[in-house]
Design a protein around this motif. Structure first.
Motif, PDB file in Angstrom:
ATOM      1  N   TYR A   1       0.837  -1.196   0.000  1.00 42.12           N
ATOM      2  CA  TYR A   1       0.000   0.000   0.000  1.00 42.12           C
ATOM      3  C   TYR A   1       0.879   1.256   0.000  1.00 42.12           C
ATOM      4  CZ  TYR A   1      -2.917   3.787   1.649  1.00 42.12           C
ATOM      5  OH  TYR A   1      -3.531   5.002   1.775  1.00 42.12           O
ATOM      6  N   VAL A   2       1.879   1.290   0.872  1.00 41.68           N
ATOM      7  CA  VAL A   2       2.763   2.464   0.939  1.00 41.68           C
ATOM      8  C   VAL A   2       3.458   2.669  -0.402  1.00 41.68           C
ATOM      9  CG1 VAL A   2       4.840   3.410   2.018  1.00 41.68           C
ATOM     10  CG2 VAL A   2       3.068   2.358   3.438  1.00 41.68           C
ATOM     11  N   ARG A   3       3.956   1.593  -1.000  1.00 41.62           N
ATOM     12  CA  ARG A   3       4.626   1.712  -2.299  1.00 41.62           C
ATOM     13  C   ARG A   3       3.690   2.254  -3.380  1.00 41.62           C
ATOM     14  NH1 ARG A   3       6.067  -2.790  -0.548  1.00 41.62           N
ATOM     15  NH2 ARG A   3       7.580  -4.284  -0.869  1.00 41.62           N
ATOM     16  N   SER A   4       2.403   1.978  -3.245  1.00 39.26           N
ATOM     17  CA  SER A   4       1.438   2.418  -4.265  1.00 39.26           C
ATOM     18  C   SER A   4       1.076   3.895  -4.147  1.00 39.26           C
ATOM     19  CB  SER A   4       0.167   1.575  -4.175  1.00 39.26           C
ATOM     20  OG  SER A   4      -0.615   1.953  -3.052  1.00 39.26           O
ATOM     21  N   GLN A   5       1.500   4.548  -3.097  1.00 37.97           N
ATOM     22  CA  GLN A   5       1.154   5.952  -2.861  1.00 37.97           C
ATOM     23  C   GLN A   5       2.183   6.885  -3.491  1.00 37.97           C
ATOM     24  OE1 GLN A   5      -1.911   6.597  -1.368  1.00 37.97           O
ATOM     25  NE2 GLN A   5      -1.932   4.405  -1.772  1.00 37.97           N
ATOM     26  N   SER A   6       2.330   6.803  -4.817  1.00 39.26           N
ATOM     27  CA  SER A   6       3.386   7.533  -5.515  1.00 39.26           C
ATOM     28  C   SER A   6       3.311   9.045  -5.314  1.00 39.26           C
ATOM     29  CB  SER A   6       3.383   7.192  -7.001  1.00 39.26           C
ATOM     30  OG  SER A   6       2.125   7.487  -7.563  1.00 39.26           O
TER      31      SER A   6
ATOM     32  N   MET B   1       2.121  10.767  -2.740  1.00 42.89           N
ATOM     33  CA  MET B   1       2.568  11.111  -1.391  1.00 42.89           C
ATOM     34  C   MET B   1       4.079  10.905  -1.263  1.00 42.89           C
ATOM     35  SD  MET B   1       1.415   9.829   2.451  1.00 42.89           S
ATOM     36  CE  MET B   1       0.442   8.560   1.766  1.00 42.89           C
ATOM     37  N   LEU B   2       4.596   9.815  -1.814  1.00 42.56           N
ATOM     38  CA  LEU B   2       6.029   9.568  -1.751  1.00 42.56           C
ATOM     39  C   LEU B   2       6.805  10.669  -2.464  1.00 42.56           C
ATOM     40  CD1 LEU B   2       5.987   5.718  -2.386  1.00 42.56           C
ATOM     41  CD2 LEU B   2       6.463   6.878  -0.214  1.00 42.56           C
ATOM     42  N   GLU B   3       6.319  11.102  -3.611  1.00 41.81           N
ATOM     43  CA  GLU B   3       6.968  12.197  -4.338  1.00 41.81           C
ATOM     44  C   GLU B   3       6.909  13.492  -3.537  1.00 41.81           C
ATOM     45  OE1 GLU B   3       5.254  12.479  -8.248  1.00 41.81           O
ATOM     46  OE2 GLU B   3       5.773  10.390  -8.693  1.00 41.81           O
ATOM     47  N   THR B   4       5.763  13.757  -2.909  1.00 41.71           N
ATOM     48  CA  THR B   4       5.604  14.978  -2.112  1.00 41.71           C
ATOM     49  C   THR B   4       6.655  15.054  -1.011  1.00 41.71           C
ATOM     50  OG1 THR B   4       3.235  15.062  -2.550  1.00 41.71           O
ATOM     51  CG2 THR B   4       4.014  16.251  -0.610  1.00 41.71           C
ATOM     52  N   PHE B   5       6.936  13.911  -0.386  1.00 43.63           N
ATOM     53  CA  PHE B   5       7.904  13.872   0.715  1.00 43.63           C
ATOM     54  C   PHE B   5       9.297  13.456   0.251  1.00 43.63           C
ATOM     55  CE2 PHE B   5       3.830  13.587   2.920  1.00 43.63           C
ATOM     56  CZ  PHE B   5       4.001  14.603   3.851  1.00 43.63           C
ATOM     57  N   ASP B   6       9.502  13.435  -1.080  1.00 42.32           N
ATOM     58  CA  ASP B   6      10.801  13.138  -1.671  1.00 42.32           C
ATOM     59  C   ASP B   6      11.360  11.794  -1.204  1.00 42.32           C
ATOM     60  OD1 ASP B   6      12.822  13.785  -3.477  1.00 42.32           O
ATOM     61  OD2 ASP B   6      14.082  14.689  -1.918  1.00 42.32           O
ATOM     62  N   VAL B   7      10.484  10.798  -1.129  1.00 45.35           N
ATOM     63  CA  VAL B   7      10.894   9.449  -0.748  1.00 45.35           C
ATOM     64  C   VAL B   7      11.176   8.672  -2.027  1.00 45.35           C
ATOM     65  CG1 VAL B   7      10.181   7.299   0.360  1.00 45.35           C
ATOM     66  CG2 VAL B   7       9.528   9.494   1.370  1.00 45.35           C
ATOM     67  N   THR B   8      12.442   8.305  -2.225  1.00 47.18           N
ATOM     68  CA  THR B   8      12.810   7.557  -3.422  1.00 47.18           C
ATOM     69  C   THR B   8      12.868   6.058  -3.162  1.00 47.18           C
ATOM     70  OG1 THR B   8      15.153   7.897  -2.927  1.00 47.18           O
ATOM     71  CG2 THR B   8      14.100   9.485  -4.424  1.00 47.18           C
ATOM     72  N   ASP B   9      12.994   5.658  -1.908  1.00 45.12           N
ATOM     73  CA  ASP B   9      13.051   4.240  -1.542  1.00 45.12           C
ATOM     74  C   ASP B   9      12.024   3.979  -0.439  1.00 45.12           C
ATOM     75  OD1 ASP B   9      13.660   1.616  -0.937  1.00 45.12           O
ATOM     76  OD2 ASP B   9      15.542   2.105   0.068  1.00 45.12           O
ATOM     77  N   PRO B  10      10.807   3.590  -0.787  1.00 47.10           N
ATOM     78  CA  PRO B  10       9.772   3.365   0.219  1.00 47.10           C
ATOM     79  C   PRO B  10      10.181   2.362   1.297  1.00 47.10           C
ATOM     80  CG  PRO B  10       8.818   3.290  -1.976  1.00 47.10           C
ATOM     81  CD  PRO B  10      10.304   3.350  -2.140  1.00 47.10           C
ATOM     82  N   GLU B  11      11.027   1.408   0.955  1.00 50.93           N
ATOM     83  CA  GLU B  11      11.471   0.412   1.943  1.00 50.93           C
ATOM     84  C   GLU B  11      12.207   1.082   3.105  1.00 50.93           C
ATOM     85  OE1 GLU B  11      11.361  -3.340   3.442  1.00 50.93           O
ATOM     86  OE2 GLU B  11      10.456  -2.715   1.565  1.00 50.93           O
TER      87      GLU B  11
END
Length: 89
Positions: free
Chosen positions: A5-10, A12-22
């Motif tokens: 689920y977290v990996r699918s939240q592209s 939100m991940l981009e907003t927080f500059d997360v390049t490696d969800p793991e």
């Protein structure tokens, strides 16, 4: 399922500059994966008055970060940790 689920939240991940969800699932302090307590509803109140649902395995210098179900985070010593998470190994 949660990690997927977290990996699918592209967005939100981009907003927080997360390049490696793991990396979100590993403590930068002790280098170990966070412990996630799924369904933790019958537990002592933790940060923000809600049960702890995530905590560091070891932390540093005898203290661990714990997070509650509402996202409140607190650094606690081992005695407080045992009160908040009595079922932890």
């Amino acid at each position: 399922e949660f990690k997927e689920y977290v990996r699918s939240q592209s967005t939100m991940l981009e907003t927080f500059d997360v390049t490696d969800p793991e990396s979100l699932f590993v403590s930068s302090r002790d280098g170990k994966p966070y412990v996630i307590k799924y369904g933790a509803v019958e537990a002592p109140p933790g940060p923000g008055g809600y049960p702890v649902v995530v905590y560091e395995q070891e932390g540093v210098q005898g203290k661990r970060f714990v997070a509650s179900s509402v996202g409140a985070v607190e650094e606690v010593d081992e005695a407080e940790f045992k009160k908040l998470v009595p079922d932890a190994p």
